[in-house]
Structures are given as C-alpha cells and as structure tokens.
Motif scaffolding. Sequence first.
Motif, mmCIF file in Angstrom:
data_model
loop_
_atom_site.group_PDB
_atom_site.id
_atom_site.type_symbol
_atom_site.label_atom_id
_atom_site.label_comp_id
_atom_site.label_asym_id
_atom_site.label_seq_id
_atom_site.Cartn_x
_atom_site.Cartn_y
_atom_site.Cartn_z
ATOM 1 N N GLY A 1 39.532 -16.566 -2.735
ATOM 2 C CA GLY A 1 40.154 -17.684 -3.605
ATOM 3 C C GLY A 1 39.639 -17.434 -5.066
ATOM 4 N N THR A 2 39.064 -16.306 -5.381
ATOM 5 C CA THR A 2 38.689 -15.754 -6.797
ATOM 6 C C THR A 2 39.992 -15.643 -7.460
ATOM 7 O OG1 THR A 2 36.448 -15.248 -6.400
ATOM 8 C CG2 THR A 2 37.376 -14.732 -8.397
ATOM 9 N N VAL A 3 40.410 -16.232 -8.610
ATOM 10 C CA VAL A 3 41.678 -16.121 -9.211
ATOM 11 C C VAL A 3 41.410 -14.925 -10.242
ATOM 12 C CG1 VAL A 3 43.506 -16.860 -10.699
ATOM 13 C CG2 VAL A 3 42.570 -18.125 -8.796
ATOM 14 N N LEU A 4 42.045 -13.778 -10.552
ATOM 15 C CA LEU A 4 41.641 -12.646 -11.128
ATOM 16 C C LEU A 4 42.772 -12.496 -12.253
ATOM 17 C CD1 LEU A 4 40.207 -10.342 -8.526
ATOM 18 C CD2 LEU A 4 38.952 -11.687 -10.168
ATOM 19 N N ALA A 5 42.324 -11.788 -13.425
ATOM 20 C CA ALA A 5 43.177 -11.284 -14.486
ATOM 21 C C ALA A 5 42.567 -10.017 -15.091
ATOM 22 C CB ALA A 5 43.638 -12.053 -15.577
ATOM 23 N N TYR B 1 46.193 -12.637 -10.160
ATOM 24 C CA TYR B 1 45.994 -12.304 -8.714
ATOM 25 C C TYR B 1 44.813 -13.343 -8.016
ATOM 26 C CZ TYR B 1 47.784 -7.763 -9.946
ATOM 27 O OH TYR B 1 48.759 -6.747 -10.474
ATOM 28 N N VAL B 2 44.941 -13.505 -6.604
ATOM 29 C CA VAL B 2 43.727 -14.131 -5.937
ATOM 30 C C VAL B 2 43.326 -13.341 -4.989
ATOM 31 C CG1 VAL B 2 45.606 -15.370 -4.346
ATOM 32 C CG2 VAL B 2 43.626 -16.460 -4.779
ATOM 33 N N MET B 3 42.029 -13.377 -4.763
ATOM 34 C CA MET B 3 41.415 -12.712 -3.775
ATOM 35 C C MET B 3 41.697 -13.441 -2.224
ATOM 36 S SD MET B 3 39.905 -10.057 -4.937
ATOM 37 C CE MET B 3 39.058 -9.721 -3.378
ATOM 38 N N TRP C 1 52.237 -19.320 -10.102
ATOM 39 C CA TRP C 1 51.283 -19.656 -10.927
ATOM 40 C C TRP C 1 51.110 -21.160 -11.067
ATOM 41 C CZ3 TRP C 1 46.828 -17.583 -12.449
ATOM 42 C CH2 TRP C 1 46.162 -18.180 -13.468
ATOM 43 N N THR C 2 51.942 -21.842 -11.256
ATOM 44 C CA THR C 2 51.901 -23.243 -11.722
ATOM 45 C C THR C 2 52.256 -24.234 -10.570
ATOM 46 O OG1 THR C 2 52.658 -22.965 -14.012
ATOM 47 C CG2 THR C 2 52.801 -25.211 -13.254
ATOM 48 N N ALA C 3 53.232 -23.850 -9.784
ATOM 49 C CA ALA C 3 53.767 -24.399 -8.668
ATOM 50 C C ALA C 3 52.565 -24.687 -7.640
ATOM 51 C CB ALA C 3 55.024 -23.918 -7.927
ATOM 52 N N ASP C 4 52.084 -23.272 -7.347
ATOM 53 C CA ASP C 4 50.720 -23.509 -6.284
ATOM 54 C C ASP C 4 49.468 -23.977 -6.897
ATOM 55 O OD1 ASP C 4 52.719 -22.509 -5.238
ATOM 56 O OD2 ASP C 4 51.918 -20.424 -4.137
ATOM 57 N N GLY C 5 49.394 -24.177 -8.077
ATOM 58 C CA GLY C 5 48.153 -24.655 -8.714
ATOM 59 C C GLY C 5 47.313 -23.851 -9.111
ATOM 60 N N LYS D 1 42.899 -23.536 -11.758
ATOM 61 C CA LYS D 1 41.589 -23.104 -11.261
ATOM 62 C C LYS D 1 41.154 -21.984 -12.281
ATOM 63 C CE LYS D 1 42.893 -23.094 -6.152
ATOM 64 N NZ LYS D 1 42.872 -22.218 -5.023
ATOM 65 N N PRO D 2 39.796 -21.821 -12.195
ATOM 66 C CA PRO D 2 39.166 -20.796 -12.997
ATOM 67 C C PRO D 2 39.647 -19.496 -12.943
ATOM 68 C CG PRO D 2 37.378 -22.172 -11.912
ATOM 69 C CD PRO D 2 38.730 -22.420 -11.274
#
Length: 414
Positions: free
Chosen positions: A192-196, A206-208, A221-225, A229-230
């Motif tokens: 669930g961690t969102v990464l750059a 990316y998301v874990m 990125w926007t449509a799924d919210g 997220k941080p």
Amino acid sequence: MGVPTSWLQGAVGSTLSTGLVVMDQSGADSGRYVMINGIALHISADEWTADGYDKQTLMGVPGDWLKNAAAGSLASGTVVMDQSGTDPSRYVMVNGAALHISADEWTADGYNLRPLMGVPGQWLNAAAAKAPANGTVVKDEAGGASRYVVVGGAAAQISADEWTADGYDKQPVLGVPGAWLGTAAARNPADGTVLADAAGTDPGRYVMVGGAAVHISGAEWTADGYNGKPLAAAPGSLLGPLSRKSVADGTLIKGQAGNDPSVYVVVNNSALPLTGAEFTTSYANQPVQGAPEEWEAAQVARPLANGTVVKNANGTDPNVYVMAGGMAVLLSGADYAGYGYDKLPLRAVPGTWEQAAAAKAAPADGTLIQSSDSATVWQVVGGNKKAAAAGSYNAADVVKVPTALTAKLPTVTS
C-alpha cells in the motif's frame, strides 16, 4: 508585543514539568494527559490508577493548547519505558516511532546515559507499532558509515552516489538501535506504500503490492485516489529492483478503483478469480490489497505459466496438476516425481478455477508437450497433436505431461 501562537504554545509547554498530569479545564475533553518534555500523552482509564497518576496533582489547561500539545511528538532520541513497569523494555523515539533497545544496546550505544521517561503503556504500544516517518534518514547508533532512509517501514540503504545526488546529505541523520535497523533493512516497504524515485530519474509512480512495486498509470493516479495518499520517495537502488519483482504468491488483490469488484489471488504472476465462498473459506481472514486496475487486468488475462504445479487450496481435491496451455493436467505420483515436478514449488489455486482448468479437453494451440513413452515433442493444434520439427522450438518451452494426455489427442500431420 505579539508573538507567533506556535511559539507561545511551545514556550508554555516547556514550563510544564515532565510528569505533570493535565486535563482540559473546560471539560470539553474528559481525557487525562501526562506531560513529557512539552508533549501531552494520553492516559487511559485503566492506567489512571494502576500507574499511579491519580496520586498526582491534576492541572487544568486551555483546551486548544492541550489539543496541540497532544498532537506533537516526543523529540527523536528521547528514551522511554512503560510507566507501570509491566513491560521492562526500553525504547528510543525516532521521528514519531518508539524503537526497541536491546539489552546489549542499552549500555553499548549509550542509551543508559540519557534521561529515562516513564510513559503510559497504551501510548507506548501504539508508538512501538509505528515506523519512523517516510524519508527519515537513519544510521546505526553504534556507528558505521552506512546510511538508510525509511520507506514504508523499511530501511533502504543509500548508496554513495545517492547520498548527495538525492539530497539526503541535507537531512538530519538520526541514530537507531542496530537490531531494529537490521530487521528494517531486510524487509520490503509495506503493501500500500506509494513510491516515487527520489532522484526523479524514473518519473513513474508505484504502489507496493505483495512485496513488489506495481506501476500506476497516469489515468489511475487520480482516478484511483493514489494522489491523495502519502508519496514516499525511495532511492532508485531500492525502487528499481522492487519494480522488477513479482507479486508474491497468495497475495489477494482487488482493483483499487472498484470497477472490477472481483477478488483475485496471485499465483506465479497470474491473477486467478475467487468465488465468494472461496474467499470466505480457503482464503479466510487474509487482507485484500488494492491494485492498479490496468496492472490487475494484465495479470488476469495472463494464463498460468506452463509447467506450474498446482493443488486445490481448500484441500478437497488431493490431486496435483501441471499446467499446459491453460489446462490443468492430472499427475500421478510416479509422474510427479519422475518428471521432477516434486522439485518445483507446489502452488495453491482456487478449487473452482482448478476444476475448470482440469475439465478442458486439450491444451491451447501451440502448446509443446512430451510424455515419457516417446522422444517426440508434440505441438497442440486444434485439440490434436502434431510432431514438432527438430530445431523449431526451445526445449525450455516443452511441458512434460503424462502419457494419458498425449495418447488421447489425435495425431495429425498438417
């Protein structure tokens, strides 16, 4: 002379001695708090008497001030323990988290030379369940040249090139217990961690999911919210390998946007559908991870890889099967060992999906199969088999199957 409110609150807080018990003087907040280094920590009802707080003077303070004091974090480096003494462990605060100090580290790392603060046990438990905030740069308190950055609860080592290029050299470096650091360095960022990419070399997001970094498309990125997220910046040396990893077998996923309400289980890079009953029984109490739906759709569309050895997850069918062109081919005990499938992972799959795969009449067209009764490699064509010409195929693509399958497929020559 007017002064900033935040400064005034800090100045007032610093005059309240550590250990002082306070409450909202207006009564709007009925809670009780203990002051520790200017921060107000909540005292549960159970702890009020058991920890001896009821024997201390209770001081009323302005509600707004108390709210701000309770929202603060103990300074990094503060050493704490459970006020009741029920838990004799010692912890050090690092950017909002309480990290356990082992007995060996207590003296060797010099924590025994710092003031030891008693804190409410429930507050401590909550702090000990946290990881330092994303982006916290840490090092082993005992020393050493390596530096790490916290990303989703994991500690990612920062390479020499990244130390300056990614701007980590501009951040404070906080000492942490070595035992905690070793464990954190061995784990992946939490699902669930969102990464750059911290350097921006890779502009993707990316998301874990199941221990892997799954790409998020621009539309998602926007449509799924995900934009709400941080976003954790990760060194490229961590993000690159994670983006090439496979999602772990057994991970349950569901489309983040909710357009596809189905739940799937990941098996060898494919996503297999679960019925409602299977979700409740075979995969009971397992978390479901939201996943970008473009990525999920690709996994759903990918047939389970040839040569994957599978068994029903609920145990109602004790048989073992090997996948060949989307067909689950029944293996006898002799074939299972004789073909070396007993050396491969035995992967659990949903029973309904397995039954459908086992009921297929033949593998998909183009599948290469071979059984022990002949050296011939066969190619499946329209439910029939055709001898594959020598040199026309890669041996690694040939699936070893029981003689019963090759025997039942009619032979064609063209």
